[in-house]
Design a protein around this motif. Structure first.
Motif, PDB file in Angstrom:
ATOM      1  N   ASN A 256       0.738  -1.096   0.103  1.00  0.00           N
ATOM      2  CA  ASN A 256      -0.102  -0.045   0.196  1.00  0.00           C
ATOM      3  C   ASN A 256       0.896   1.340   0.051  1.00  0.00           C
ATOM      4  O   ASN A 256       1.616   1.429   1.008  1.00  0.00           O
ATOM      5  CB  ASN A 256      -0.859   0.172   1.158  1.00  0.00           C
ATOM      6  CG  ASN A 256      -1.744   1.019   1.239  1.00  0.00           C
ATOM      7  OD1 ASN A 256      -1.824   1.962   0.643  1.00  0.00           O
ATOM      8  ND2 ASN A 256      -3.027   1.055   1.886  1.00  0.00           N
TER       9      ASN A 256
ATOM     10  N   ASN B 183      -0.068   4.327  -0.343  1.00  0.00           N
ATOM     11  CA  ASN B 183      -1.261   5.342   0.011  1.00  0.00           C
ATOM     12  C   ASN B 183      -0.434   6.586   0.331  1.00  0.00           C
ATOM     13  O   ASN B 183      -0.835   7.755  -0.242  1.00  0.00           O
ATOM     14  CB  ASN B 183      -2.284   4.873   1.073  1.00  0.00           C
ATOM     15  CG  ASN B 183      -3.241   6.076   1.475  1.00  0.00           C
ATOM     16  OD1 ASN B 183      -3.708   6.753   0.513  1.00  0.00           O
ATOM     17  ND2 ASN B 183      -3.562   6.339   2.459  1.00  0.00           N
TER      18      ASN B 183
ATOM     19  N   TYR C 282       0.654   2.749   6.568  1.00  0.00           N
ATOM     20  CA  TYR C 282      -0.063   1.868   5.470  1.00  0.00           C
ATOM     21  C   TYR C 282       0.673   0.588   4.780  1.00  0.00           C
ATOM     22  O   TYR C 282       0.173  -0.459   4.668  1.00  0.00           O
ATOM     23  CB  TYR C 282      -0.614   2.867   4.573  1.00  0.00           C
ATOM     24  CG  TYR C 282      -1.630   3.774   4.877  1.00  0.00           C
ATOM     25  CD1 TYR C 282      -2.949   3.195   5.368  1.00  0.00           C
ATOM     26  CD2 TYR C 282      -1.388   4.938   5.150  1.00  0.00           C
ATOM     27  CE1 TYR C 282      -3.854   3.947   5.907  1.00  0.00           C
ATOM     28  CE2 TYR C 282      -2.482   5.922   5.658  1.00  0.00           C
ATOM     29  CZ  TYR C 282      -3.737   5.506   6.271  1.00  0.00           C
ATOM     30  OH  TYR C 282      -4.593   6.140   6.675  1.00  0.00           O
TER      31      TYR C 282
ATOM     32  N   ASN D 287      -0.545  -3.372   5.678  1.00  0.00           N
ATOM     33  CA  ASN D 287      -1.208  -4.354   4.891  1.00  0.00           C
ATOM     34  C   ASN D 287      -0.215  -5.525   4.651  1.00  0.00           C
ATOM     35  O   ASN D 287       0.823  -5.114   4.493  1.00  0.00           O
ATOM     36  CB  ASN D 287      -1.542  -3.592   3.574  1.00  0.00           C
ATOM     37  CG  ASN D 287      -2.837  -2.449   3.770  1.00  0.00           C
ATOM     38  OD1 ASN D 287      -2.444  -1.653   3.882  1.00  0.00           O
ATOM     39  ND2 ASN D 287      -3.981  -3.141   3.981  1.00  0.00           N
TER      40      ASN D 287
ATOM     41  N   CYS E 116      -2.101  -5.681  -0.859  1.00  0.00           N
ATOM     42  CA  CYS E 116      -2.109  -4.820  -1.759  1.00  0.00           C
ATOM     43  C   CYS E 116      -0.857  -4.900  -2.582  1.00  0.00           C
ATOM     44  O   CYS E 116       0.321  -5.131  -2.469  1.00  0.00           O
ATOM     45  CB  CYS E 116      -2.017  -3.427  -0.884  1.00  0.00           C
ATOM     46  SG  CYS E 116      -3.217  -3.072   0.281  1.00  0.00           S
TER      47      CYS E 116
ATOM     48  N   ALA F  73       0.277  -1.611  -5.440  1.00  0.00           N
ATOM     49  CA  ALA F  73      -0.250  -0.207  -5.807  1.00  0.00           C
ATOM     50  C   ALA F  73      -0.112  -0.233  -7.243  1.00  0.00           C
ATOM     51  O   ALA F  73      -0.983   0.617  -7.853  1.00  0.00           O
ATOM     52  CB  ALA F  73       0.943   0.673  -5.135  1.00  0.00           C
TER      53      ALA F  73
END
Length: 131
Positions: free
Chosen positions: A17, A19, A26, A30, A92, A94
């Motif tokens: 992730n 983010n 983050y 994850n 995740c 990205a």
């Protein structure tokens, strides 16, 4: 599915992730892929099957030097195992960037040397981002 047949050149991955590019909460919160399987098909024929083990860190990863058999119009990424997240139980990715050269099937008269298949030798689309 891709729009035509491509010879795979490079795959760039941003796993986890992303983010917030400055904060790793983050990212480590994850799950992140550890083992990722890459499979390429041309029609119903599997032309390439490879599993890569990634380190656990927030960095762009580039895979390159694919063999000539890594050619097809369909590609699948399968997460085989993960690094567990500290907070959440979801995995995740990205971004995935796939780069390659289009493979053209042309009449022998249209190609240098009379070959009827394979990448166009002048590299007109070399380095094209596929997705």
């Amino acid at each position: 599915d891709l729009d035509r047949t491509y010879q795979m050149g490079e795959i760039h991955l941003w796993l986890g992730n992303w983010n917030d590019s400055q904060d790793t909460d983050y990212f480590y919160g994850n799950n992140r892929p550890m083992d990722l399987r890459i499979t390429v098909w041309e029609g119903e024929e599997m032309t390439f099957d490879y599993t890569h083990t990634f380190g656990d860190g927030k960095a762009e990863t580039g895979l390159k030097d694919f063999p000539d058999t890594a050619r097809g119009s369909r590609i699948r990424f399968t997460i085989e195992s993960v690094y567990a997240g500290d907070t959440w139980d979801d995995t995740c990715i990205a971004e995935i960037g796939i780069y390659g050269s289009a493979v053209y099937e042309m009449d022998k008269m249209d190609r240098p040397g009379g070959s009827s298949s394979g990448p166009v030798p002048d590299g007109r689309v070399a380095g094209r981002r596929l997705v």
